[in-house]
Design a protein around this motif. Structure first.
Motif: not given
Length: 405
Positions: A214, A217, A220-223, A225-226, A258-259, A262
């Motif tokens: 992270r 870089k 990216d943020t979405e990748e 998180e996944k 947040r995990t 899910e």
């Protein structure tokens, strides 16, 4: 252009001087001891110019002779460099065409004579890899490093890439680990380590690497998180396989909020708790998750675990019925909970409503078992028959009446 201008000026000056001397040639007398020389001024000027020219070109000739070995060496170097450059181009073309043997031969033939031996050896290593010649591949990589030691990262990345392609995962891991110690912030090193950890299934190391990915870089943020979600899921599965409830609960508590919200992970975790006999803990996790986010998979599992105390579980599920009164999954879950609490009337009501809204094989089995227990065998048999027909996908064939006896 400058030479032509200079020559023109000299020519003009010579013509002008010649015209002047033609009109007045002058007279020069040079005496030295008993000797004397007399001549015209024009002759003296001509002799001086000729002497200067002879001295100038003589010195130029001598200087040229002195510098000849160096110039020959430079010429030889340029010739070899040109030859090496042509060989590199031809070798790269052969590599692109898949002619590995030709590419390797051309790439190494004049590698030492060229300006870019690093490129020659790296490309030759790829060609050798494609031929299965791993000893030659490693030799070329070593020569590439020797040709340009400061390109340690470039050579190492190529080596790791080729090792991964040949399924030499442990060697690739050692190479990338070394590279990370040399260049800890290098994005390509981090990305290759990430991919390798994924292939090896080393989720704990990948979890440790995530903050750096992270920060640099790489994702990216979405990748990111996944990937984080996948890593946590795999770590959770590994803890489940250990069959250790304490370890499983400790890992769950360490996960980010947040995990733990899910639904997919909640379902995996609660299912594992149920299998490990921790049904009360599973019921609590499911209850909190369903209150935050409605998910019928969680509701179905909620009906299958036994809460403690049982009344709290039934009360919670009946509260959800206010906003999801036509949910057959919730109604069937309520039927299960009522059965465990031996509330036969409630269980019958919930199960009959559930199969009316959405007939299922399991719903008919539950209702049939309940009716049989309540002393209504005919209705129980009818439920079982409907369940069989639903499972088969077609109604049961009509049989002829029994013959009179």
């Amino acid at each position: 252009m400058r030479f032509l201008l200079t020559a023109l000026l000299v020519l003009v000056a010579a013509v002008g001087l010649g015209l002047v001397l033609m009109k007045e040639p002058g007279y020069v007398l040079i005496g030295y001891g008993p000797w004397s020389v007399e001549t015209t001024l024009s002759m003296l000027v001509a002799v001086l110019l000729a002497g200067f020219a002879a001295l100038y070109f003589g010195l130029r000739f001598l200087v040229g002779l002195v510098h000849t070995p160096r110039r020959l060496a430079e010429w030889e170097h340029r010739r070899k460099a040109l030859r090496a450059r042509k060989a590199l181009n031809r070798g790269l073309i052969a590599l692109a065409e898949g002619d590995w043997a030709t590419a390797e031969r051309r790439l190494i033939k004049y590698a030492e004579d060229g300006d870019t031996p690093l490129l020659n050896y790296l490309a030759a290593a790829r060609a050798a890899q494609q031929q299965g010649a791993h000893e030659r591949r490693d030799l070329y990589l070593r020569l590439a490093h020797e040709a340009m030691p400061e390109a340690d990262v470039a050579v190492g990345l190529t080596q790791a890439e080729l090792q991964i392609a040949h399924k030499q995962m442990e060697q690739a891991l050692a190479t990338l680990t070394h590279l990370r110690s040399v260049a800890p912030r290098h994005a390509q090193v981090l990305e290759m380590l990430m991919r390798l950890y994924e292939q090896l299934g080393d989720w704990e190391r990948l979890h440790e690497l995530l903050p750096e990915l992270r920060k640099r870089k790489v994702l990216d943020t979405e990748e990111a998180e996944k990937l984080a979600l996948r890593v946590d899921r795999e770590r959770l599965i590994a803890a489940i396989r250990s069959q250790d409830p304490a370890r499983l609960k400790a890992l769950w508590s360490s996960l980010p909020g947040r995990t733990r919200r899910e639904p997919d992970l909640v379902l995996v975790y609660a299912s594992a708790l149920k299998e490990l006999g921790e049904e009360a803990a599973a019921e609590k996790v499911l209850r909190e998750a369903i209150r935050r986010h409605w998910d019928e998979r969680l509701v179905d599992l909620y009906g299958r675990v036994a809460g403690d105390p049982p009344g709290v579980q039934l009360q919670a599920a009946e509260e959800w019925l206010r906003s999801h009164e036509r949910s057959p999954v919730l109604l069937q879950a309520l039927g299960r909970i009522a059965l465990r609490n031996e509330l036969w009337g409630k269980a019958r009501h919930y199960l009959e409503t559930a199969v009316r809204l959405r007939p299922t094989v399991e719903g008919y089995q539950l209702l049939g078992s309940l009716l049989d227990r309540m002393g209504e065998p005919n209705k129980a048999v009818e439920c079982f028959r409907k369940g069989v027909e639903l499972a088969a996908g077609e109604p049961a064939p009509a049989l002829p009446p029994a013959a009179a006896g």
